[in-house]
Write an enzyme that holds these catalytic residues in place. Sequence first.
Site, mmCIF file in Angstrom:
data_model
loop_
_atom_site.group_PDB
_atom_site.id
_atom_site.type_symbol
_atom_site.label_atom_id
_atom_site.label_comp_id
_atom_site.label_asym_id
_atom_site.label_seq_id
_atom_site.Cartn_x
_atom_site.Cartn_y
_atom_site.Cartn_z
ATOM 1 C CE LYS A 203 -2.994 3.069 0.533
ATOM 2 N NZ LYS A 203 -4.276 3.415 0.068
ATOM 3 C CB CYS A 257 -3.034 8.735 -0.277
ATOM 4 S SG CYS A 257 -4.630 8.520 0.482
HETATM 5 N N1 SAJ Z 1 -1.056 14.576 -9.863
HETATM 6 C C1 SAJ Z 1 -0.097 15.202 -10.640
HETATM 7 N N2 SAJ Z 1 0.238 14.636 -11.825
HETATM 8 C C2 SAJ Z 1 -0.344 13.496 -12.274
HETATM 9 C C3 SAJ Z 1 -1.312 12.862 -11.465
HETATM 10 C C4 SAJ Z 1 -1.655 13.429 -10.257
HETATM 11 O O1 SAJ Z 1 0.460 16.232 -10.280
HETATM 12 O O2 SAJ Z 1 -0.003 13.067 -13.385
HETATM 13 C C5 SAJ Z 1 -1.460 15.173 -8.571
HETATM 14 C C6 SAJ Z 1 -2.932 15.527 -8.527
HETATM 15 O O3 SAJ Z 1 -3.170 16.778 -9.104
HETATM 16 C C7 SAJ Z 1 -3.197 15.476 -7.038
HETATM 17 C C8 SAJ Z 1 -2.246 14.411 -6.520
HETATM 18 O O4 SAJ Z 1 -1.303 14.214 -7.557
HETATM 19 O O5 SAJ Z 1 -2.866 16.712 -6.423
HETATM 20 C C9 SAJ Z 1 -2.837 13.092 -6.118
HETATM 21 O O6 SAJ Z 1 -3.917 12.728 -6.932
HETATM 22 P P1 SAJ Z 1 -4.193 11.263 -7.465
HETATM 23 O O7 SAJ Z 1 -5.414 11.366 -8.260
HETATM 24 O O8 SAJ Z 1 -3.030 10.712 -8.180
HETATM 25 O O9 SAJ Z 1 -4.338 10.351 -6.152
HETATM 26 P P2 SAJ Z 1 -5.240 10.367 -4.794
HETATM 27 O O10 SAJ Z 1 -4.409 10.886 -3.668
HETATM 28 O O11 SAJ Z 1 -6.569 10.982 -4.999
HETATM 29 O O12 SAJ Z 1 -5.443 8.785 -4.549
HETATM 30 C C10 SAJ Z 1 -4.336 7.931 -4.406
HETATM 31 C C11 SAJ Z 1 -4.520 6.735 -5.322
HETATM 32 N N3 SAJ Z 1 -3.284 5.946 -5.368
HETATM 33 C C12 SAJ Z 1 -2.663 5.649 -6.530
HETATM 34 O O13 SAJ Z 1 -3.049 6.013 -7.599
HETATM 35 C C13 SAJ Z 1 -1.429 4.825 -6.401
HETATM 36 C C14 SAJ Z 1 -5.692 5.891 -4.827
HETATM 37 O O14 SAJ Z 1 -5.816 4.704 -5.585
HETATM 38 C C15 SAJ Z 1 -5.476 5.513 -3.353
HETATM 39 O O15 SAJ Z 1 -6.595 4.810 -2.849
HETATM 40 C C16 SAJ Z 1 -5.320 6.789 -2.546
HETATM 41 O O16 SAJ Z 1 -4.207 7.544 -3.059
HETATM 42 C C17 SAJ Z 1 -5.106 6.370 -1.101
HETATM 43 O O17 SAJ Z 1 -6.041 6.546 -0.308
HETATM 44 O O18 SAJ Z 1 -4.061 5.806 -0.772
#
Ligand code: SAJ
Length: 405
Positions: A203, A257
């Site tokens: 995780k 996360c």
């Molecule tokens: N982000 C970027 N560039 C990207 C993708 C995302 O800058 O190419 C930024 C987003 O704008 C955002 C942040 O990253 O600020 C996180 O967003 P996210 O959509 O990637 O992830 P979370 O935090 O909403 O959810 C994550 C997910 N984990 C993964 O994709 C490995 C989700 O599946 C998990 O359940 C969650 O963390 C968790 O609870 O652990």
Amino acid sequence: MWMINVIGLGYIGLPTALVLAANGNQVTGTDINEGLVKQLSTGELPFDEQGMMELFSQAKEQGVTFRTKCIQADHYIVTVPTPYDELTKKINPAYILKAVKDILLVCPAGATIIIESTVSPGTIEREIVPLIKQSSFTLEKDIFLAHAPERIIPGNMLEELKNNSRTIGANSPVVAEKVKQLYNTFCTGNIVCTDIKTAEMTKVIENTYRAVNIAFANELLKISNESYLNVYEVIDICNQHPRVNILQPGPGVGGHCIPVDPWFLIGDFPELANLTKCALSINDSMTSLVINKLEEIMKENRIKSYEKVGIYGLTYKPNTDDTRESPSLKLINQLKEMGREVQSYDPMLNHSVTENQIMSFEAFLDKVEVVIVMTDHSDLKLVTQDMTNKIVFDTKNSVEATYSL
Ligand code: SAJ
């Protein structure tokens, strides 16, 4: 039918409790927040997600209940937050420990405690096993432990809850199989069973992997800017390669996360987690990059007052109302520390999360000359034409803008 008590009714616990109930299980949701329990008991949801109201109705039909205390059940699912200690960056397990202690006061012999909250590898053995050993129960004889880390993404939670594959960690294969059956009551994805420590590690690594890859995209943005190249075009072309999949750069990383979990690894392995440490500092540095670029834009356009600057988007990702660790709020705070007050607006929020937040888009546009796009909500496409006479600084590469990051 399984008798389940879900403890911690936040972004993960609430949908989990509802989906379990809607699929025929006898579920009680427990939360220490009295207001929340009251709100849920009167049929009101504390946050919005696609399909959540319908799921709530189905869960109510199946008799889901909400309490402030743990109840007697066969299975306990712990979905409380796991923050990190600001100083040591190590995991702070206080909420999980409190939940497990509360469970042990009421649970019958034979119960299984399933931890869904994210924990660093070894936390369950180090912190939770001793609690059980101190109780009147014998571990693996009349109380069982498992780790079932959640994987759902805000914005698409219910789909992912149902369809994502997931991991069950238990030190006995019999317990793992039983917990797998419980999750099979609503999850159609592949469920992999392993031991507890491996599940804990997977995780944390999933989110660390994403943090490191976002950092790479952010580093690429800085290098491309320095080389007068368009980073988005570079990434697009690279991603045509069958084994390359570069993520998107942006104004920083939000959510509970991805900016938090990698610290568990750094906190436990400060000498080894070097790449991770570097990645987080690159992601954190994006706030300063936005500020530097904003200063250039203001100078170029002879704008003197920061009051003429407005931030569009306060949530950490598009189309949700979730502002946890939001890059926009970090930006506002950093500017404030520099004595600069800016305006802000978010179409997804009907309550105020920061000072100078304007609730109507028209009033927001009236006040500002520069709009910094920090979150690419779908609404943005609908309002782009209203911003033609504004200077638009798009940090998300989402609209036609005067400036990009
Ligand atoms: N982000 C970027 N560039 C990207 C993708 C995302 O800058 O190419 C930024 C987003 O704008 C955002 C942040 O990253 O600020 C996180 O967003 P996210 O959509 O990637 O992830 P979370 O935090 O909403 O959810 C994550 C997910 N984990 C993964 O994709 C490995 C989700 O599946 C998990 O359940 C969650 O963390 C968790 O609870 O652990």
